[in-house]
Design an enzyme around this catalytic site. Sequence first.
Site, PDB file in Angstrom:
ATOM      1  N   TYR A  62      16.903  84.232 132.512  1.00 29.60           N
ATOM      2  CA  TYR A  62      16.040  85.339 132.920  1.00 29.60           C
ATOM      3  C   TYR A  62      15.335  84.943 134.211  1.00 29.60           C
ATOM      4  O   TYR A  62      14.337  84.233 134.198  1.00 29.60           O
ATOM      5  CB  TYR A  62      15.003  85.660 131.838  1.00 29.60           C
ATOM      6  CG  TYR A  62      15.583  85.980 130.476  1.00 29.60           C
ATOM      7  CD1 TYR A  62      16.905  86.361 130.304  1.00 29.60           C
ATOM      8  CD2 TYR A  62      14.785  85.896 129.333  1.00 29.60           C
ATOM      9  CE1 TYR A  62      17.415  86.632 129.052  1.00 29.60           C
ATOM     10  CE2 TYR A  62      15.291  86.173 128.077  1.00 29.60           C
ATOM     11  CZ  TYR A  62      16.606  86.545 127.939  1.00 29.60           C
ATOM     12  OH  TYR A  62      17.108  86.808 126.688  1.00 29.60           O
ATOM     13  N   PRO A 208      16.415  95.436 119.345  1.00 27.97           N
ATOM     14  CA  PRO A 208      15.947  96.059 118.105  1.00 27.97           C
ATOM     15  C   PRO A 208      15.704  97.559 118.236  1.00 27.97           C
ATOM     16  O   PRO A 208      15.578  98.250 117.225  1.00 27.97           O
ATOM     17  CB  PRO A 208      14.645  95.313 117.807  1.00 27.97           C
ATOM     18  CG  PRO A 208      14.157  94.853 119.146  1.00 27.97           C
ATOM     19  CD  PRO A 208      15.401  94.514 119.904  1.00 27.97           C
ATOM     20  N   LEU A 209      15.645  98.042 119.487  1.00 30.47           N
ATOM     21  CA  LEU A 209      15.486  99.479 119.719  1.00 30.47           C
ATOM     22  C   LEU A 209      16.706 100.063 120.429  1.00 30.47           C
ATOM     23  O   LEU A 209      16.643 101.135 121.033  1.00 30.47           O
ATOM     24  CB  LEU A 209      14.216  99.744 120.536  1.00 30.47           C
ATOM     25  CG  LEU A 209      12.910  99.306 119.858  1.00 30.47           C
ATOM     26  CD1 LEU A 209      11.721  99.510 120.782  1.00 30.47           C
ATOM     27  CD2 LEU A 209      12.702 100.071 118.547  1.00 30.47           C
ATOM     28  N   GLY A 210      17.813  99.325 120.374  1.00 27.65           N
ATOM     29  CA  GLY A 210      19.071  99.833 120.924  1.00 27.65           C
ATOM     30  C   GLY A 210      19.183  99.786 122.429  1.00 27.65           C
ATOM     31  O   GLY A 210      20.067 100.421 123.005  1.00 27.65           O
TER      32      GLY A 210
END
Length: 290
Positions: A62, A208-210
Amino acid sequence: MELAVSFRFNDGTEVRRFGYGAMRLTGQPGNFGPYGAWDEGKKVLRRALELGINFIDTARAYGPGWNERLIADALYPYPEGLFIATKGGVVKKSATERYLDGSPDGLRRDCEESLKNLRVECIDLYQLHWVDPAVPLSESVRGLAQLQEEGKIRLIGLSNITVEQLEEARSIAQIASVQNRYSVGERQGDPMVDCCAREGIAFIPYGPLGADPMKQGAPLAWAEGALASVGKSLGATATQVALSWLLHRTPNILLIPGTTSIAHLTENVAASKLNLTHEQLQELQAWPGL
């Protein structure tokens, strides 16, 4: 259903199950370069700790390196109990160019750079970011085990792996965690989640939220159907229901939703207070997903 608040790793270290994924605090496009709003990023990280988070996930890729440096700039000297996980094995050359290097020498190089970036002598959890097809997984794991023996890393984790690869790795070293893509909308990883639960291994779902790691936005935040209806009945958002479902899924799941917004961070953390009923969990389980 009462939720476990914390998870105990195989060395006895305990962390709260609701963590923070710092990936979004990098330059764009492609999570490349330093985060443009550096001081605002520091505020998000500090607020995460104020909200009770003590588990932060990052990676050398990152930035590369810039995300780890931002964490250190914001939080060093680290408060007692803060647990930082990072990853190695991905070499990013530009916003669109990267290659994998899972060799023991490559992982040592990445690990030593992460130690400097994070300003620590030992990394709490060090994860192989991706399996390098040019390097036998056994060699990568032995390289991590050597770093662990030298005291540079405390726990070994693996990311983006299969159940078969996990079993191979566990025959060589103790594996503390698996980080794979998984959410209420993408449940192809169910066998891995169940395997980790049986073995007492932490499962850290990314996306986790796509969301697409390289793009803004979180599809599950605007999902219709069960997420919306359960949310309405609880006075909660679809985001909160999606995160709560993961906490209810198995007690070894550690959440690391990422955001650049303190408002969204606060909304996310509030999901840890939701208690879903058996009927609501069944409704969500039956939802076809994304």
